[in-house]
Design a protein around this motif. Structure first.
Motif, PDB file in Angstrom:
ATOM      1  N   LYS A  75       0.829  -1.221   0.000  1.00  0.00           N
ATOM      2  CA  LYS A  75       0.000   0.000   0.000  1.00  0.00           C
ATOM      3  C   LYS A  75       0.855   1.261   0.000  1.00  0.00           C
ATOM      4  CE  LYS A  75      -4.175  -1.715   2.259  1.00  0.00           C
ATOM      5  NZ  LYS A  75      -5.001  -1.645   3.483  1.00  0.00           N
ATOM      6  N   GLN A  76       2.063   1.193   0.546  1.00  0.00           N
ATOM      7  CA  GLN A  76       2.951   2.354   0.612  1.00  0.00           C
ATOM      8  C   GLN A  76       3.838   2.501  -0.625  1.00  0.00           C
ATOM      9  OE1 GLN A  76       2.458   4.360   3.267  1.00  0.00           O
ATOM     10  NE2 GLN A  76       0.944   2.858   3.902  1.00  0.00           N
ATOM     11  N   ALA A  77       3.880   1.479  -1.455  1.00  0.00           N
ATOM     12  CA  ALA A  77       4.775   1.473  -2.613  1.00  0.00           C
ATOM     13  C   ALA A  77       4.326   2.492  -3.659  1.00  0.00           C
ATOM     14  CB  ALA A  77       4.815   0.077  -3.233  1.00  0.00           C
ATOM     15  N   LYS A  78       5.299   3.185  -4.223  1.00  0.00           N
ATOM     16  CA  LYS A  78       5.036   4.196  -5.245  1.00  0.00           C
ATOM     17  C   LYS A  78       5.503   3.761  -6.629  1.00  0.00           C
ATOM     18  CE  LYS A  78       5.560   7.845  -1.860  1.00  0.00           C
ATOM     19  NZ  LYS A  78       6.625   8.474  -1.109  1.00  0.00           N
ATOM     20  N   GLY A  79       6.145   2.630  -6.722  1.00  0.00           N
ATOM     21  CA  GLY A  79       6.745   2.183  -7.977  1.00  0.00           C
ATOM     22  C   GLY A  79       5.742   1.718  -9.018  1.00  0.00           C
ATOM     23  N   ASP A  80       6.175   1.784 -10.264  1.00  0.00           N
ATOM     24  CA  ASP A  80       5.393   1.234 -11.367  1.00  0.00           C
ATOM     25  C   ASP A  80       5.470  -0.290 -11.358  1.00  0.00           C
ATOM     26  OD1 ASP A  80       4.811   3.847 -12.533  1.00  0.00           O
ATOM     27  OD2 ASP A  80       6.949   3.881 -13.038  1.00  0.00           O
ATOM     28  N   TYR A  81       6.561  -0.809 -10.819  1.00  0.00           N
ATOM     29  CA  TYR A  81       6.791  -2.252 -10.727  1.00  0.00           C
ATOM     30  C   TYR A  81       7.117  -2.583  -9.284  1.00  0.00           C
ATOM     31  CZ  TYR A  81       7.085  -1.563 -15.697  1.00  0.00           C
ATOM     32  OH  TYR A  81       6.801  -1.206 -16.978  1.00  0.00           O
ATOM     33  N   ILE A  82       6.451  -3.620  -8.764  1.00  0.00           N
ATOM     34  CA  ILE A  82       6.624  -4.005  -7.370  1.00  0.00           C
ATOM     35  C   ILE A  82       7.215  -5.407  -7.302  1.00  0.00           C
ATOM     36  CG2 ILE A  82       5.450  -4.491  -5.184  1.00  0.00           C
ATOM     37  CD1 ILE A  82       3.386  -2.355  -5.962  1.00  0.00           C
TER      38      ILE A  82
END
Length: 132
Positions: A75-82
């Motif tokens: 939920k905190q991730a801002k990346g285009d790819y996780i």
């Protein structure tokens, strides 16, 4: 941008090797999101020594569940790819470079893994017997 999400709980034994194996694969714009489920060992102390702006620590969580802990990190991730990483994973060099082209074309990519013991000696060449 790439986000690597890690859920930790008392992971002091391998967290340094894990972070070392991931950080050199990331650019300055990428991030590692670490959601810690109230570790009582030195996990957070080890992570905080890095002083790396790419590492985001979400501490004092009380999920008592790796599933909810990972969900919190995602939920905190801002990346285009996780990318997801268990707290005891040590990544092979070029893992991100190898998987990223497949992520561009697919919604989900699963990679195989070598199984190692606590001293990183290989126990099994492949976790999955067959990959298509």
């Amino acid at each position: 941008m790439i986000s690597v999400c890690i859920a930790t709980y008392n992971g002091e034994k391998f967290i340094k090797e894990q972070l070392d194996s991931i950080l050199h694969q990331l650019s300055d714009e990428d991030e590692i999101i670490i959601s810690d489920d109230s570790s009582t060992d030195a996990t957070l102390d080890i992570i905080k020594k890095y002083l790396d702006k790419r590492i985001v620590i979400i501490d004092n969580q009380k999920f008592h569940s790796p599933v909810y802990n990972f969900e919190n990190a995602i939920k905190q991730a801002k990346g285009d790819y996780i990318f997801l990483a268990d707290q005891d994973d040590v990544w092979l060099p070029h893992k991100i470079d190898s998987l990223l082209p497949h992520l561009v074309e697919n919604d989900l990519v699963l990679s195989n893994a070598k199984v190692v013991d606590a001293s990183l000696n290989m126990v099994k060449e492949r976790f999955y017997k067959k990959i298509r």
